[in-house]
Design a protein around this motif. Structure first.
Motif, PDB file in Angstrom:
ATOM      1  N   GLU A  12       0.847  -1.192   0.000  1.00  0.00           N
ATOM      2  CA  GLU A  12       0.000   0.000   0.000  1.00  0.00           C
ATOM      3  C   GLU A  12       0.892   1.255   0.000  1.00  0.00           C
ATOM      4  O   GLU A  12       1.960   1.262   0.635  1.00  0.00           O
ATOM      5  CB  GLU A  12      -0.901   0.023   1.243  1.00  0.00           C
ATOM      6  CG  GLU A  12      -1.863  -1.144   1.360  1.00  0.00           C
ATOM      7  CD  GLU A  12      -3.030  -1.072   0.365  1.00  0.00           C
ATOM      8  OE1 GLU A  12      -3.261  -0.017  -0.259  1.00  0.00           O
ATOM      9  OE2 GLU A  12      -3.707  -2.100   0.206  1.00  0.00           O
ATOM     10  N   PRO A  13       0.463   2.327  -0.674  1.00  0.00           N
ATOM     11  CA  PRO A  13       1.281   3.542  -0.723  1.00  0.00           C
ATOM     12  C   PRO A  13       1.210   4.328   0.585  1.00  0.00           C
ATOM     13  O   PRO A  13       0.239   4.218   1.329  1.00  0.00           O
ATOM     14  CB  PRO A  13       0.635   4.338  -1.858  1.00  0.00           C
ATOM     15  CG  PRO A  13      -0.793   3.897  -1.866  1.00  0.00           C
ATOM     16  CD  PRO A  13      -0.781   2.455  -1.431  1.00  0.00           C
ATOM     17  N   VAL A  14       2.248   5.129   0.827  1.00  0.00           N
ATOM     18  CA  VAL A  14       2.263   6.051   1.970  1.00  0.00           C
ATOM     19  C   VAL A  14       2.718   7.413   1.444  1.00  0.00           C
ATOM     20  O   VAL A  14       3.271   7.522   0.340  1.00  0.00           O
ATOM     21  CB  VAL A  14       3.221   5.556   3.085  1.00  0.00           C
ATOM     22  CG1 VAL A  14       2.688   4.283   3.728  1.00  0.00           C
ATOM     23  CG2 VAL A  14       4.632   5.349   2.559  1.00  0.00           C
ATOM     24  N   ALA A  15       2.488   8.454   2.248  1.00  0.00           N
ATOM     25  CA  ALA A  15       2.792   9.829   1.807  1.00  0.00           C
ATOM     26  C   ALA A  15       4.267   9.982   1.424  1.00  0.00           C
ATOM     27  O   ALA A  15       4.609  10.728   0.493  1.00  0.00           O
ATOM     28  CB  ALA A  15       2.414  10.815   2.908  1.00  0.00           C
ATOM     29  N   GLU A  16       5.139   9.249   2.111  1.00  0.00           N
ATOM     30  CA  GLU A  16       6.592   9.355   1.838  1.00  0.00           C
ATOM     31  C   GLU A  16       6.951   8.847   0.441  1.00  0.00           C
ATOM     32  O   GLU A  16       8.070   9.051  -0.032  1.00  0.00           O
ATOM     33  CB  GLU A  16       7.376   8.556   2.891  1.00  0.00           C
ATOM     34  CG  GLU A  16       7.375   9.158   4.284  1.00  0.00           C
ATOM     35  CD  GLU A  16       6.027   9.034   4.998  1.00  0.00           C
ATOM     36  OE1 GLU A  16       5.247   8.111   4.670  1.00  0.00           O
ATOM     37  OE2 GLU A  16       5.752   9.893   5.866  1.00  0.00           O
ATOM     38  N   ASP A  17       6.030   8.167  -0.238  1.00  0.00           N
ATOM     39  CA  ASP A  17       6.299   7.676  -1.600  1.00  0.00           C
ATOM     40  C   ASP A  17       6.197   8.791  -2.639  1.00  0.00           C
ATOM     41  O   ASP A  17       6.478   8.569  -3.825  1.00  0.00           O
ATOM     42  CB  ASP A  17       5.300   6.559  -1.981  1.00  0.00           C
ATOM     43  CG  ASP A  17       5.478   5.303  -1.149  1.00  0.00           C
ATOM     44  OD1 ASP A  17       6.639   5.002  -0.787  1.00  0.00           O
ATOM     45  OD2 ASP A  17       4.470   4.632  -0.855  1.00  0.00           O
ATOM     46  N   PHE A  18       5.768  10.007  -2.214  1.00  0.00           N
ATOM     47  CA  PHE A  18       5.488  11.061  -3.196  1.00  0.00           C
ATOM     48  C   PHE A  18       6.636  11.319  -4.182  1.00  0.00           C
ATOM     49  O   PHE A  18       6.397  11.344  -5.399  1.00  0.00           O
ATOM     50  CB  PHE A  18       5.069  12.381  -2.514  1.00  0.00           C
ATOM     51  CG  PHE A  18       4.893  13.477  -3.505  1.00  0.00           C
ATOM     52  CD1 PHE A  18       3.765  13.517  -4.330  1.00  0.00           C
ATOM     53  CD2 PHE A  18       5.885  14.431  -3.703  1.00  0.00           C
ATOM     54  CE1 PHE A  18       3.622  14.494  -5.297  1.00  0.00           C
ATOM     55  CE2 PHE A  18       5.747  15.419  -4.673  1.00  0.00           C
ATOM     56  CZ  PHE A  18       4.614  15.454  -5.461  1.00  0.00           C
ATOM     57  N   PRO A  19       7.897  11.513  -3.738  1.00  0.00           N
ATOM     58  CA  PRO A  19       8.951  11.821  -4.722  1.00  0.00           C
ATOM     59  C   PRO A  19       9.083  10.729  -5.801  1.00  0.00           C
ATOM     60  O   PRO A  19       9.234  11.031  -6.987  1.00  0.00           O
ATOM     61  CB  PRO A  19      10.226  11.919  -3.863  1.00  0.00           C
ATOM     62  CG  PRO A  19       9.736  12.214  -2.486  1.00  0.00           C
ATOM     63  CD  PRO A  19       8.408  11.510  -2.357  1.00  0.00           C
ATOM     64  N   ALA A  20       9.009   9.461  -5.379  1.00  0.00           N
ATOM     65  CA  ALA A  20       9.158   8.360  -6.345  1.00  0.00           C
ATOM     66  C   ALA A  20       7.955   8.305  -7.284  1.00  0.00           C
ATOM     67  O   ALA A  20       8.104   8.092  -8.498  1.00  0.00           O
ATOM     68  CB  ALA A  20       9.303   7.039  -5.591  1.00  0.00           C
ATOM     69  N   VAL A  21       6.776   8.532  -6.735  1.00  0.00           N
ATOM     70  CA  VAL A  21       5.572   8.467  -7.569  1.00  0.00           C
ATOM     71  C   VAL A  21       5.540   9.656  -8.543  1.00  0.00           C
ATOM     72  O   VAL A  21       5.163   9.515  -9.712  1.00  0.00           O
ATOM     73  CB  VAL A  21       4.306   8.415  -6.676  1.00  0.00           C
ATOM     74  CG1 VAL A  21       3.039   8.487  -7.520  1.00  0.00           C
ATOM     75  CG2 VAL A  21       4.311   7.135  -5.846  1.00  0.00           C
ATOM     76  N   PHE A  22       6.025  10.815  -8.071  1.00  0.00           N
ATOM     77  CA  PHE A  22       6.068  11.982  -8.974  1.00  0.00           C
ATOM     78  C   PHE A  22       7.083  11.762 -10.098  1.00  0.00           C
ATOM     79  O   PHE A  22       6.863  12.188 -11.234  1.00  0.00           O
ATOM     80  CB  PHE A  22       6.399  13.265  -8.193  1.00  0.00           C
ATOM     81  CG  PHE A  22       6.445  14.461  -9.088  1.00  0.00           C
ATOM     82  CD1 PHE A  22       5.297  14.885  -9.771  1.00  0.00           C
ATOM     83  CD2 PHE A  22       7.625  15.145  -9.294  1.00  0.00           C
ATOM     84  CE1 PHE A  22       5.337  15.972 -10.639  1.00  0.00           C
ATOM     85  CE2 PHE A  22       7.678  16.232 -10.155  1.00  0.00           C
ATOM     86  CZ  PHE A  22       6.533  16.653 -10.826  1.00  0.00           C
ATOM     87  N   GLU A  23       8.172  11.057  -9.791  1.00  0.00           N
ATOM     88  CA  GLU A  23       9.157  10.767 -10.842  1.00  0.00           C
ATOM     89  C   GLU A  23       8.509   9.951 -11.963  1.00  0.00           C
ATOM     90  O   GLU A  23       8.855  10.084 -13.132  1.00  0.00           O
ATOM     91  CB  GLU A  23      10.350  10.002 -10.231  1.00  0.00           C
ATOM     92  CG  GLU A  23      11.519   9.918 -11.182  1.00  0.00           C
ATOM     93  CD  GLU A  23      12.693   9.128 -10.616  1.00  0.00           C
ATOM     94  OE1 GLU A  23      12.764   8.928  -9.386  1.00  0.00           O
ATOM     95  OE2 GLU A  23      13.521   8.684 -11.431  1.00  0.00           O
ATOM     96  N   ILE A  24       7.551   9.109 -11.617  1.00  0.00           N
ATOM     97  CA  ILE A  24       6.866   8.274 -12.611  1.00  0.00           C
ATOM     98  C   ILE A  24       5.821   9.093 -13.375  1.00  0.00           C
ATOM     99  O   ILE A  24       5.890   9.246 -14.590  1.00  0.00           O
ATOM    100  CB  ILE A  24       6.204   7.064 -11.913  1.00  0.00           C
ATOM    101  CG1 ILE A  24       7.281   6.192 -11.243  1.00  0.00           C
ATOM    102  CG2 ILE A  24       5.365   6.250 -12.901  1.00  0.00           C
ATOM    103  CD1 ILE A  24       6.737   5.147 -10.282  1.00  0.00           C
ATOM    104  N   PHE A  25       4.865   9.661 -12.642  1.00  0.00           N
ATOM    105  CA  PHE A  25       3.722  10.300 -13.301  1.00  0.00           C
ATOM    106  C   PHE A  25       4.038  11.706 -13.822  1.00  0.00           C
ATOM    107  O   PHE A  25       3.291  12.249 -14.637  1.00  0.00           O
ATOM    108  CB  PHE A  25       2.514  10.325 -12.350  1.00  0.00           C
ATOM    109  CG  PHE A  25       1.912   8.965 -12.160  1.00  0.00           C
ATOM    110  CD1 PHE A  25       0.862   8.527 -12.960  1.00  0.00           C
ATOM    111  CD2 PHE A  25       2.424   8.094 -11.209  1.00  0.00           C
ATOM    112  CE1 PHE A  25       0.326   7.257 -12.800  1.00  0.00           C
ATOM    113  CE2 PHE A  25       1.893   6.823 -11.037  1.00  0.00           C
ATOM    114  CZ  PHE A  25       0.842   6.397 -11.831  1.00  0.00           C
ATOM    115  N   GLY A  26       5.170  12.279 -13.348  1.00  0.00           N
ATOM    116  CA  GLY A  26       5.569  13.588 -13.853  1.00  0.00           C
ATOM    117  C   GLY A  26       6.457  13.480 -15.079  1.00  0.00           C
ATOM    118  O   GLY A  26       6.909  14.492 -15.619  1.00  0.00           O
ATOM    119  N   SER A  27       6.699  12.257 -15.547  1.00  0.00           N
ATOM    120  CA  SER A  27       7.593  12.047 -16.692  1.00  0.00           C
ATOM    121  C   SER A  27       6.813  12.005 -18.008  1.00  0.00           C
ATOM    122  O   SER A  27       5.868  11.218 -18.160  1.00  0.00           O
ATOM    123  CB  SER A  27       8.340  10.718 -16.502  1.00  0.00           C
ATOM    124  OG  SER A  27       8.808  10.234 -17.747  1.00  0.00           O
TER     125      SER A  27
END
Ligand SMILES: CC(C)(COP(=O)(O)OP(=O)(O)OC[C@H]1O[C@@H](n2cnc3c(N)ncnc32)[C@H](O)[C@@H]1OP(=O)(O)O)[C@@H](O)C(=O)NCCC(=O)NCCS
Length: 175
Positions: A12-27
């Motif tokens: 399950e995701p947690v708030a601390e995953d934001f930088p990694a998730v942004f690297e994916i969806f912001g690409s």
């Protein structure tokens, strides 16, 4: 949901995953077949929804992150959501960090999620939709045993043009 494969842990995701998730969806490269890259605000809002969906009962969506077991690094996301409750049909989808493409990660994670769907959720069908030009995603679907069911014409509006989608599925009998 917490699933383990030989190389991966899907959790399950947690708030601390934001930088990694942004690297994916912001690409722009990762989002090439989906639409424009997402802004920080869009990714943050989606991450909050992904965390909150873990609290709904009954559970109709799972939006976990894919991590490497060896160091816990987030390499992608995978989703499973109820698409048609009348026939217990779920929809699966995957997005990986570009540096982690080509290592069979998506297929490994997707197999574990399919097993979860058929054994824990008693899914009848699992479907996936992808841009007709997305060869990598088509290969992932083929490798995990999903079968081509058809082509939806001009259902994605991306960069000022209509694009077709493929529908793939696997039914419980064939899992
Ligand atoms: C689609 C995606 C999840 C695939 O994940 P992956 O872990 O890299 O997948 P795999 O390593 O299993 O590779 C998939 C297949 O694509 C093939 N492939 C890689 N690049 C390719 C290309 N440009 N054209 C055709 N096939 C290609 C690989 O050879 C592999 O097939 P093989 O196992 O038979 O050799 C990943 O590329 C991704 O995140 N893409 C951007 C987001 C996206 O499009 N998500 C899917 C939305 S439907």
């Amino acid at each position: 949901m917490q699933l383990t494969t030989s190389r991966l842990m899907i959790r399950e995701p947690v708030a601390e995953d934001f930088p990694a998730v942004f690297e994916i969806f912001g690409s722009a490269d990762v989002r090439r077949f989906e639409g424009p890259p997402q802004t920080e605000a869009e990714v943050y809002a989606a991450l909050v929804r992904a965390i909150q969906c873990g609290q709904s009962e009954p559970r109709t969506a799972f939006r976990p992150v894919i991590t490497y077991r060896e160091d816990g690094r987030v390499c992608g996301t995978i989703s499973l959501r109820l698409n048609n409750s009348e026939i217990n049909e779920w929809e699966i989808g995957w997005m990986l960090r570009q540096a982690d493409w080509g290592k069979g990660i998506a297929a490994e994670a997707a197999r574990a999620v399919l097993e979860f769907a058929f054994t824990q959720l008693e899914a009848h069908r699992v479907v996936a939709f992808c841009h007709a030009g997305n060869r990598q995603s088509v290969r992932v679907m083929e490798k995990i045993g999903m079968q081509y069911e058809g082509r939806l014409r001009q259902v994605r509006w991306i960069n000022g043009a209509w694009h077709d989608e493929f529908v793939y599925a696997i039914v419980a009998d064939l899992w």
